[in-house]
Design an enzyme around this catalytic site. Structure first.
Site, PDB file in Angstrom:
ATOM      1  N   HIS A 115       0.807  -1.213   0.000  1.00 23.31           N
ATOM      2  CA  HIS A 115       0.000   0.000   0.000  1.00 23.31           C
ATOM      3  C   HIS A 115       0.849   1.277   0.000  1.00 23.31           C
ATOM      4  O   HIS A 115       1.549   1.572   0.974  1.00 23.31           O
ATOM      5  CB  HIS A 115      -0.906  -0.035   1.245  1.00 23.31           C
ATOM      6  CG  HIS A 115      -1.849   1.112   1.377  1.00 23.31           C
ATOM      7  ND1 HIS A 115      -1.471   2.339   1.853  1.00 23.31           N
ATOM      8  CD2 HIS A 115      -3.172   1.212   1.083  1.00 23.31           C
ATOM      9  CE1 HIS A 115      -2.506   3.145   1.870  1.00 23.31           C
ATOM     10  NE2 HIS A 115      -3.557   2.480   1.410  1.00 23.31           N
ATOM     11  N   ASP A 116       0.820   1.988  -1.121  1.00 25.25           N
ATOM     12  CA  ASP A 116       1.361   3.352  -1.234  1.00 25.25           C
ATOM     13  C   ASP A 116       2.830   3.487  -0.825  1.00 25.25           C
ATOM     14  O   ASP A 116       3.221   4.505  -0.230  1.00 25.25           O
ATOM     15  CB  ASP A 116       0.528   4.328  -0.400  1.00 25.25           C
ATOM     16  CG  ASP A 116      -0.865   4.544  -0.968  1.00 25.25           C
ATOM     17  OD1 ASP A 116      -1.220   3.870  -1.953  1.00 25.25           O
ATOM     18  OD2 ASP A 116      -1.601   5.383  -0.427  1.00 25.25           O
TER      19      ASP A 116
ATOM     20  N   LYS B 291      -4.590   4.793  -6.959  1.00 24.84           N
ATOM     21  CA  LYS B 291      -5.382   4.957  -5.741  1.00 24.84           C
ATOM     22  C   LYS B 291      -5.753   6.424  -5.544  1.00 24.84           C
ATOM     23  O   LYS B 291      -4.893   7.310  -5.633  1.00 24.84           O
ATOM     24  CB  LYS B 291      -4.569   4.433  -4.557  1.00 24.84           C
ATOM     25  CG  LYS B 291      -5.276   4.474  -3.225  1.00 24.84           C
ATOM     26  CD  LYS B 291      -4.541   3.555  -2.250  1.00 24.84           C
ATOM     27  CE  LYS B 291      -5.011   3.788  -0.834  1.00 24.84           C
ATOM     28  NZ  LYS B 291      -4.509   5.079  -0.301  1.00 24.84           N
TER      29      LYS B 291
END
Length: 310
Positions: A36-37, A123
């Site tokens: 995630h990110d 995202k």
């Protein structure tokens, strides 16, 4: 409104984990890894050669390598650079313009660069499910578990775990493979995940569980379930001697509560035998459970033989 500079703090260890409310186990056949990110823009807030950044990257590398070896799909999320005010929406009010335009700040850090076969999602909001097809991907690949690592623990990672839970996906929140603005924020995120929506694990516990499930993924004839083996598994949960539990004794009266029954359901499902909570609760004796497991094992083996013949 920009990302604050983040002070050095130590990653949690196994002793720091809260007690999980559920006993889900990560299964290589059911899981997807979400990184995630992990972009330069967000990692720039940490000290380059200090905790928690060093452990964060190292632990995600270990998890990613293990998942690749077990054929677990790997999904990356990354926010785009140079977003318009309309694209940012309310994030603009809290965080400003976000990642600047250009290739450097928005790229995934070099140590975790995606492979060609990894899935990459753009995202737009805190949750990795919002304005993406993540849920569709999970359903299409018939996966119902999500291993979550990355930044930031109390924002995108936690909101993703919550939304996964609400969509029927079991989240696994890897406490030493997420990082946050501070140790306090980090602890709060791990505690909330454990209390409300996920299983919290360390990297080492995750890797052990994945390997154990992988080793046990094939049915080994009728040797997997013997009457004595079932008795031992029950005794282990009840913390009693196997010899002290009768074959036809009502296990509910011995303390076999719903949490322990679900532990057995998960354990037996992970080796390919489909049993339910109701199956076990309706017939709460060792002998009945052994008969049920034996009949289910025969079905699995019969189906496997038919597939081979075809």
């Amino acid at each position: 409104m920009a990302i604050p500079a983040i002070s050095v703090y130590t990653m949690p260890v196994e002793a720091d984990l809260p007690n999980n409310k559920v006993m889900w186990k990560p299964d290589p056949k059911r899981a997807v890894l979400l990184i995630h990110d992990m972009q330069e823009y967000f990692l720039d807030a940490y000290h380059a050669a200090e905790s928690p950044r060093v452990e964060l990257i190292s632990n995600i590398q270990s998890i990613r390598k293990a998942c690749k070896g077990l054929s677990i799909p790997v999904i990356y999320t990354a926010q785009p650079g140079g977003q318009t005010i309309e694209q940012r929406g309310l994030l603009q009010d809290f965080w400003g313009a976000g990642i600047p335009d250009g290739p450097h700040k928005k790229k995934i850090v070099d140590e975790l660069a995606p492979d060609e076969d990894d899935i990459f999602l753009t995202k737009w909001r805190y949750s990795a499910f919002k304005k993406t097809n993540l849920l569709e991907i999970l359903h299409k690949q018939e996966r119902d578990q999500l291993i979550i690592c990355g930044v930031y623990a109390h924002i995108g990672c936690l909101l993703t775990a919550c939304e996964a839970f609400m969509d029927g996906i079991q989240p696994f929140f890897i406490a030493d493979a997420v990082a946050d603005f501070s140790q306090e924020h980090h602890k709060q995120a791990v505690q909330y995940a454990s209390d409300r929506c996920a299983v919290t694990l360390t990297t080492n516990l995750l890797l052990k569980d994945l390997q154990n499930l992988n080793d046990a993924s094939s049915i080994e004839g009728d040797s997997r379930f013997t009457l004595q083996r079932v008795r031992e598994q029950v005794a282990e949960l009840l913390r009693e001697s196997p010899s002290a539990i009768g074959e036809d004794e009502d296990l509910l009266n011995r303390g076999m509560d719903s949490v322990r029954i679900m532990n057995l359901v998960e354990k037996w499902r992970q080796v390919g035998v489909e049993v339910t909570f109701a199956d076990l609760a309706e017939r709460p004796t060792i002998s009945e459970w052994f008969n049920l497991l034996s009949s289910q094992t025969e079905k699995v083996l019969s189906n496997t033989d038919n597939m081979i013949k075809e």
